[in-house]
Design an enzyme around this catalytic site. Structure first.
Site, PDB file in Angstrom:
ATOM      1  N   HIS A 217       1.363  10.641  64.977  1.00 31.89           N
ATOM      2  CA  HIS A 217       0.566  11.866  65.168  1.00 31.89           C
ATOM      3  C   HIS A 217       0.169  12.562  63.870  1.00 31.89           C
ATOM      4  O   HIS A 217      -0.568  13.541  63.911  1.00 31.89           O
ATOM      5  CB  HIS A 217       1.307  12.879  66.053  1.00 31.89           C
ATOM      6  CG  HIS A 217       2.419  13.585  65.344  1.00 31.89           C
ATOM      7  ND1 HIS A 217       3.669  13.066  65.235  1.00 31.89           N
ATOM      8  CD2 HIS A 217       2.449  14.762  64.683  1.00 31.89           C
ATOM      9  CE1 HIS A 217       4.443  13.889  64.558  1.00 31.89           C
ATOM     10  NE2 HIS A 217       3.728  14.932  64.187  1.00 31.89           N
TER      11      HIS A 217
HETATM   12  C1  UD1 Z   1       1.485  19.941  64.799  1.00 36.22           C
HETATM   13  C2  UD1 Z   1       2.043  20.298  63.432  1.00 36.22           C
HETATM   14  C3  UD1 Z   1       2.845  19.133  62.900  1.00 36.22           C
HETATM   15  C4  UD1 Z   1       3.915  18.691  63.890  1.00 36.22           C
HETATM   16  C5  UD1 Z   1       3.282  18.425  65.253  1.00 36.22           C
HETATM   17  C6  UD1 Z   1       4.354  18.143  66.250  1.00 36.22           C
HETATM   18  C7  UD1 Z   1       0.685  21.758  61.997  1.00 36.22           C
HETATM   19  C8  UD1 Z   1      -0.241  21.805  60.857  1.00 36.22           C
HETATM   20  N1  UD1 Z   1       0.960  20.531  62.487  1.00 36.22           N
HETATM   21  O1  UD1 Z   1       0.608  18.856  64.653  1.00 36.22           O
HETATM   22  O2  UD1 Z   1       3.483  19.513  61.697  1.00 36.22           O
HETATM   23  O3  UD1 Z   1       4.514  17.527  63.401  1.00 36.22           O
HETATM   24  O4  UD1 Z   1       2.556  19.593  65.676  1.00 36.22           O
HETATM   25  O5  UD1 Z   1       3.865  17.489  67.368  1.00 36.22           O
HETATM   26  O6  UD1 Z   1       1.144  22.767  62.448  1.00 36.22           O
HETATM   27  N2  UD1 Z   1      -3.537  19.059  71.435  1.00 36.22           N
HETATM   28  C9  UD1 Z   1      -3.659  18.995  72.795  1.00 36.22           C
HETATM   29  N3  UD1 Z   1      -2.712  19.645  73.551  1.00 36.22           N
HETATM   30  C10 UD1 Z   1      -1.682  20.340  73.014  1.00 36.22           C
HETATM   31  C11 UD1 Z   1      -1.585  20.398  71.620  1.00 36.22           C
HETATM   32  C12 UD1 Z   1      -2.524  19.751  70.843  1.00 36.22           C
HETATM   33  O7  UD1 Z   1      -4.569  18.373  73.331  1.00 36.22           O
HETATM   34  O8  UD1 Z   1      -0.847  20.887  73.764  1.00 36.22           O
HETATM   35  C13 UD1 Z   1      -4.540  18.330  70.621  1.00 36.22           C
HETATM   36  C14 UD1 Z   1      -5.768  19.160  70.256  1.00 36.22           C
HETATM   37  O9  UD1 Z   1      -6.856  18.317  70.256  1.00 36.22           O
HETATM   38  C15 UD1 Z   1      -5.449  19.595  68.831  1.00 36.22           C
HETATM   39  C16 UD1 Z   1      -4.665  18.405  68.298  1.00 36.22           C
HETATM   40  O10 UD1 Z   1      -3.928  17.919  69.390  1.00 36.22           O
HETATM   41  O11 UD1 Z   1      -6.596  19.847  68.083  1.00 36.22           O
HETATM   42  C17 UD1 Z   1      -3.730  18.758  67.167  1.00 36.22           C
HETATM   43  O12 UD1 Z   1      -2.840  19.820  67.535  1.00 36.22           O
HETATM   44  P1  UD1 Z   1      -2.192  20.769  66.410  1.00 36.22           P
HETATM   45  O13 UD1 Z   1      -1.165  21.643  67.002  1.00 36.22           O
HETATM   46  O14 UD1 Z   1      -3.252  21.398  65.595  1.00 36.22           O
HETATM   47  O15 UD1 Z   1      -1.512  19.737  65.429  1.00 36.22           O
HETATM   48  P2  UD1 Z   1      -0.492  18.567  65.730  1.00 36.22           P
HETATM   49  O16 UD1 Z   1      -1.141  17.295  65.316  1.00 36.22           O
HETATM   50  O17 UD1 Z   1       0.019  18.680  67.111  1.00 36.22           O
HETATM   51  N1  UDP Z   2       9.354  13.839  71.424  1.00 40.22           N
HETATM   52  C1  UDP Z   2       9.346  13.957  72.817  1.00 40.22           C
HETATM   53  N2  UDP Z   2       8.409  13.260  73.525  1.00 40.22           N
HETATM   54  C2  UDP Z   2       7.490  12.445  72.924  1.00 40.22           C
HETATM   55  C3  UDP Z   2       7.507  12.336  71.510  1.00 40.22           C
HETATM   56  C4  UDP Z   2       8.444  13.065  70.792  1.00 40.22           C
HETATM   57  O1  UDP Z   2      10.186  14.663  73.390  1.00 40.22           O
HETATM   58  O2  UDP Z   2       6.682  11.843  73.625  1.00 40.22           O
HETATM   59  C5  UDP Z   2      10.358  14.594  70.667  1.00 40.22           C
HETATM   60  C6  UDP Z   2      11.205  13.745  69.767  1.00 40.22           C
HETATM   61  O3  UDP Z   2      12.304  13.203  70.472  1.00 40.22           O
HETATM   62  C7  UDP Z   2      11.614  14.737  68.695  1.00 40.22           C
HETATM   63  C8  UDP Z   2      10.414  15.647  68.591  1.00 40.22           C
HETATM   64  O4  UDP Z   2       9.664  15.467  69.792  1.00 40.22           O
HETATM   65  O5  UDP Z   2      12.729  15.483  69.114  1.00 40.22           O
HETATM   66  C9  UDP Z   2       9.570  15.302  67.405  1.00 40.22           C
HETATM   67  O6  UDP Z   2       8.379  16.007  67.493  1.00 40.22           O
HETATM   68  P1  UDP Z   2       7.025  15.470  66.853  1.00 40.22           P
HETATM   69  O7  UDP Z   2       7.118  14.026  66.585  1.00 40.22           O
HETATM   70  O8  UDP Z   2       5.926  15.954  67.721  1.00 40.22           O
HETATM   71  O9  UDP Z   2       6.916  16.328  65.503  1.00 40.22           O
HETATM   72  P2  UDP Z   2       7.597  16.242  64.065  1.00 40.22           P
HETATM   73  O10 UDP Z   2       9.046  16.070  64.234  1.00 40.22           O
HETATM   74  O11 UDP Z   2       6.947  15.133  63.315  1.00 40.22           O
HETATM   75  O12 UDP Z   2       7.233  17.546  63.446  1.00 40.22           O
END
Ligand code: UD1
Ligand code: UDP
Length: 381
Positions: A217
């Site tokens: 991601h």
């Molecule tokens: C964010 C965090 C990242 C973290 C990740 C965990 C920042 C800059 N990034 O990244 O550090 O590792 O969360 O998962 O804060 N979207 C949906 N539904 C949702 C959420 C997101 O469809 O519920 C889609 C949208 O298209 C959105 C994209 O995902 O634009 C990215 O979401 P965003 O929260 O901006 O960043 P993450 O990639 O989730």
């Molecule tokens: N996780 C989850 N379901 C998923 C993918 C990840 O519950 O489908 C959990 C995972 O076990 C971990 C956390 O989400 O505890 C990690 O979050 P993510 O990878 O979104 O973000 P990051 O840790 O890179 O910020």
């Protein structure tokens, strides 16, 4: 009562916050007010975690949603300011390194509210990564920094942040503590529940230790067509070479970009690929602890691989969790698909021994609570 406003917004923060929320909920002197920024909002990215991890319903949901970084962070700050004015907390608690973390910290710092930062001191030394900027800024605004590893303490020292003994701590004289990793507390707490309640192995028709688990991601991977295509190619190679199922719970960002870059048809054709929606925490840790190897660019999933004594192939060119590399339980992809198969072949020979306790003892939340209790004593009139 000492009021702590906890700001969460993204999936890993709900997971991390659950350990301390449980302790706060029965504490006689601390009241926690949970503020959800709404950064993650899909049922599978938010609600399932509140349900499974027994988190209280957020007192406030700012419903910010998805935007470009500036707008998203700015809107959060605007709304957080109103909420903090209303509740007048004694401290603001933030987790990790997302835009919700930065917004929580910046709003609190401007209002001279002490900031408690859990998972402080992590560095990738790659400032093009949005999370690296969020971490550095948050650490430099924090009053008490809770570090998961000694590497994190060392990183803070290198930036001129030192622990001060004098209580209570302040933005100018912060406290820096080694607590262990709070995600380890959560993994240990829910492991048994996952084993007994999760049906995911059965639902996906998987045998223990006979499948790979993948998550992707990071924006560096998903928002670049070349890199995302390389990752799809890597999955193709692994699925055909190892002849094992490759389970891929797909993050909404990745799903969107795979479609945008027209890579979905290629992905769909892979015979051993098991694509799923984002999973609940219990299903996810059940898959992790039964996998043969984990491929991921996630920070949290890298650590969980280690907690469950699984080798990890890190789909990045650097990692904050250098302990995995030092312990030789992980390797970095470096965008090199030629080397990947040989690396993975070596990694899967790792047995589940000699996983040193580099992430603490699973008692990080209790340690953090004791430190906060000390801060409170010295804040009492
Ligand atoms: C964010 C965090 C990242 C973290 C990740 C965990 C920042 C800059 N990034 O990244 O550090 O590792 O969360 O998962 O804060 N979207 C949906 N539904 C949702 C959420 C997101 O469809 O519920 C889609 C949208 O298209 C959105 C994209 O995902 O634009 C990215 O979401 P965003 O929260 O901006 O960043 P993450 O990639 O989730
Ligand atoms: N996780 C989850 N379901 C998923 C993918 C990840 O519950 O489908 C959990 C995972 O076990 C971990 C956390 O989400 O505890 C990690 O979050 P993510 O990878 O979104 O973000 P990051 O840790 O890179 O910020």
């Amino acid at each position: 009562m000492y009021t702590i406003a906890t700001v969460v917004g993204a999936r890993p923060q709900f997971i991390k916050a659950s350990a301390l929320s449980r302790l706060f909920s029965v504490h006689s002197k601390i009241r926690e007010i949970l503020i959800h920024t709404g950064q993650h909002y899909d049922l599978q990215m938010s609600d399932v975690f509140f349900r499974d991890l027994e988190l209280p319903r957020p007192h406030f949901n700012l419903e910010i949603g998805s935007h470009d970084h500036g707008k998203q962070t700015g809107l959060m700050i605007q709304k957080l300011e109103e909420v903090l004015d209303e509740i007048q907390p004694n401290a603001v608690m933030v987790y990790g390194d997302t835009n919700s973390t930065l917004a929580g910290a910046l709003t609190a710092a401007k209002k001279h509210i002490p900031i408690f930062h859990v998972e402080a001191g992590l560095r990738s030394f790659e400032k093009n990564m949005p999370e690296e900027i969020n971490r550095i800024l948050t650490d430099h605004m924090s009053t008490v920094l809770f570090c998961p590893t000694s590497t994190a303490i060392h990183n803070l020292k290198n930036e001129g942040l030192f622990h001060h003994d004098k209580l209570p701590h302040s933005i100018n004289q912060p406290g820096i503590f080694l607590t262990g990793d709070i995600m380890y507390d959560v993994a240990l707490y829910y492991q048994h529940k996952a084993e007994t309640e999760s049906l995911i192995l059965h639902q996906l028709n998987l045998q223990p230790n006979s499948f790979f688990l993948v998550t992707i991601h990071r924006s560096e991977n998903t928002d670049n067509r070349l890199k995302l295509a390389l990752l799809v190619e890597l999955l193709e190679k692994i699925a055909s070479y190892f002849q094992l199922p490759v389970v891929f719970p797909i993050h909404p960002r990745t799903q969107k970009m795979i479609h945008e870059f027209e890579l979905f048809d290629k992905l769909k054709k892979l015979s051993n690929l098991v694509l799923t929606n984002p999973l609940s925490y219990l299903d996810m840790i059940q898959l992790e602890s039964n996998s043969r190897l984990i491929l991921t660019d996630s920070g949290g999933v890298q650590k969980e691989a280690y907690f469950f004594k699984k080798p990890c192939y890190v789909l990045r060119k650097e990692t904050e969790w250098v302990e995995l590399l030092e312990q030789k339980k992980a390797r970095l992809w470096m965008y090199d698909n030629q080397k990947a198969l040989a690396d993975i072949e070596e990694l899967i020979t790792i047995d589940n021994e000699n996983f040193a306790a580099v992430f603490g003892d699973g008692m990080a939340a209790n340690r953090i609570l004791s430190i906060i209790e000390n801060e409170i004593l010295f804040n009492e009139p």
